[in-house]
Design a protein around this motif. Structure first.
Motif, short mmCIF file in Angstrom:
data_model
loop_
_atom_site.label_atom_id
_atom_site.label_comp_id
_atom_site.label_asym_id
_atom_site.label_seq_id
_atom_site.Cartn_x
_atom_site.Cartn_y
_atom_site.Cartn_z
N LYS A 253 0.83 -1.19 0.00
CA LYS A 253 0.00 0.00 0.00
C LYS A 253 0.87 1.25 0.00
O LYS A 253 2.02 1.23 0.43
N ARG A 254 0.30 2.34 -0.48
CA ARG A 254 1.02 3.61 -0.50
C ARG A 254 1.17 4.15 0.91
O ARG A 254 0.26 4.09 1.72
N GLY A 255 2.34 4.73 1.20
CA GLY A 255 2.57 5.35 2.50
C GLY A 255 3.68 4.74 3.30
O GLY A 255 3.93 5.17 4.44
N ALA A 256 4.40 3.76 2.77
CA ALA A 256 5.53 3.19 3.49
C ALA A 256 6.72 4.14 3.53
O ALA A 256 7.62 3.99 4.35
N ASP A 257 6.76 5.11 2.64
CA ASP A 257 7.81 6.12 2.57
C ASP A 257 7.15 7.48 2.72
O ASP A 257 6.07 7.73 2.18
N ASP A 275 0.60 4.67 11.59
CA ASP A 275 0.75 3.23 11.67
C ASP A 275 1.65 2.67 10.58
O ASP A 275 1.68 1.46 10.36
N ASN A 276 2.38 3.56 9.87
CA ASN A 276 3.24 3.10 8.79
C ASN A 276 4.69 2.97 9.21
O ASN A 276 5.55 2.65 8.40
N GLY A 277 4.99 3.24 10.46
CA GLY A 277 6.34 3.07 10.96
C GLY A 277 7.31 4.17 10.60
O GLY A 277 8.51 4.01 10.79
#
Length: 384
Positions: A253-257, A275-277
């Motif tokens: 999913k989009r949003g890890a970066d 919640d994406n770390g």
């Protein structure tokens, strides 16, 4: 008369600005994209991807390089116009009629203000989605389907258990000659396929590899336990899909970066519990970096006009070099500040906004000083 003349001057300067701006934008985009395109084209060709996949990834790359090309194209085009009008004594004529250098630079700064507003949309919303689409598209092009790395005489096993080989292979394993395929199903039916020519490409939905065969024969053996007899079928053109087993069928999913998040998403993540770390320092650095880059664009024309108003006998490359060094140095300082905020947790005020304030003040101060100097020279040369 003054009210009629000023809009006319603005329209004239806007008309002078548009052609060199478009030419500069195209040249800068081509220069920035060239190296990346060669690497991308080589990777996709090795993976057997189609031209449509290449064009789709190229479209996803454009917003990133457009964000770099817009300030550079504006800077170069404004400098060229101001330098040419200065050498042709057009600016001297304007200043003799009462138009100050600051008034002359106003249409260019308004253009910079418009590009700055568009850059907020570009940096804040278009680039995050384009960056994610590029990563997802490249992932599917490299991992989805069966990547054709065939060699002549080599036996390749696909995800469905079929065996494929060809006597002749060219174009990085995509064009095949004298093809042989053997596959079987759960019912024990064995099919032998031979063809004179074949072509391997990635399917349009990127879920498999498409194999086109021409001038071939299909021999079907129902097995020893079947009452049916073997059959033989000739074909002119046949098409089949070669699937590959995957542990994951979809991209993340989009949003890890943090670079994949929009401005509103960055703000919400900073004030909430993401919640994406992603660390809060990285979110804060990315947010301030994007806004600072967009807000600096309206001040670039002021610096370009001021540096173009040098002595007429001076080589124009000197002013253009100083202008390029100023912009590149400012961009590197912003990137350094972004890294210090993201990695070290420093405040963005001294690392990002202080260089931003210094650069904008410097642009306006140089233009104001050049305008006062031109006004003094005009008063000294005016006959008494």
């Amino acid at each position: 008369m003054t009210q009629d003349r000023l809009p006319t001057l603005d329209r004239y300067l806007f008309a002078q600005l548009l052609p060199p701006f478009l030419i500069s934008l195209g040249a800068v985009l081509a220069a920035l994209l060239l190296e990346r395109l060669l690497v991308l084209f080589d990777d996709l060709a090795a993976a057997g991807s189609s031209l449509a996949t290449f064009l789709g990834l190229l479209t996803d790359l454009l917003p990133h390089y457009l964000g770099l090309a817009l300030p550079a194209a504006l800077c170069v085009s404004v400098y060229q116009i101001a330098r040419r009008m200065s050498e042709n004594n057009e600016i001297d004529a304007l200043m003799a009629s009462g138009v100050s250098l600051i008034r002359y630079a106003r249409p260019f700064m308004l253009t910079g203000l418009l590009l700055g507003a568009l850059s907020v949309l570009l940096y804040g919303y278009i680039q995050p989605f384009a960056r994610y689409d590029f990563r997802a598209g490249f992932y599917f092009a490299a991992h989805t389907g069966w990547a054709p790395h065939l060699q002549a005489g080599m036996f390749a096993v696909t995800g469905s258990g079929s065996v494929l080989t060809a006597d002749g292979v060219s174009h990085n394993g995509t064009v095949l000659r004298r093809v042989f395929i053997r596959d079987h199903d759960n019912a024990g039916v064995v099919r032998i396929v031979t063809a004179e020519h074949g072509l391997l490409t990635i399917a349009r939905d990127r879920s498999a590899t498409r194999l086109d065969l021409w001038n071939g024969t299909i021999l079907t053996d129902p097995g020893p336990d079947s009452a049916k007899t073997p059959t033989q079928t000739h074909f002119v053109h046949s098409q089949r899909l070669i699937l590959q087993k995957h542990t994951g069928s979809s991209f993340r999913k989009r949003g890890a970066d943090e670079r994949e998040l929009t401005l509103f998403e960055l703000i919400r993540a900073l004030h909430g519990a993401p919640d994406n770390g992603i660390a809060a320092t990285e979110l804060r650095g990315e947010l301030h970096f994007r806004v600072a880059r967009a807000l600096a664009i309206p001040f670039i024309p002021a610096l370009a006009v001021a540096l173009a108003m040098g002595a007429k006998r001076r080589r124009p490359v000197l002013g253009l070099t100083l202008l390029a060094l100023s912009l590149v140095g400012f961009d590197h300082v912003l990137q350094l500040g972004h890294g210090l905020v993201a990695a070290r947790g420093l405040s963005p005020v001294p690392t990002i906004w202080l260089p931003e304030l210094v650069f904008c003040t410097f642009c306006l101060a140089v233009l104001l000083r050049r305008s006062r100097g031109s006004w003094r020279r005009r008063k000294l040369t005016r006959p008494s």
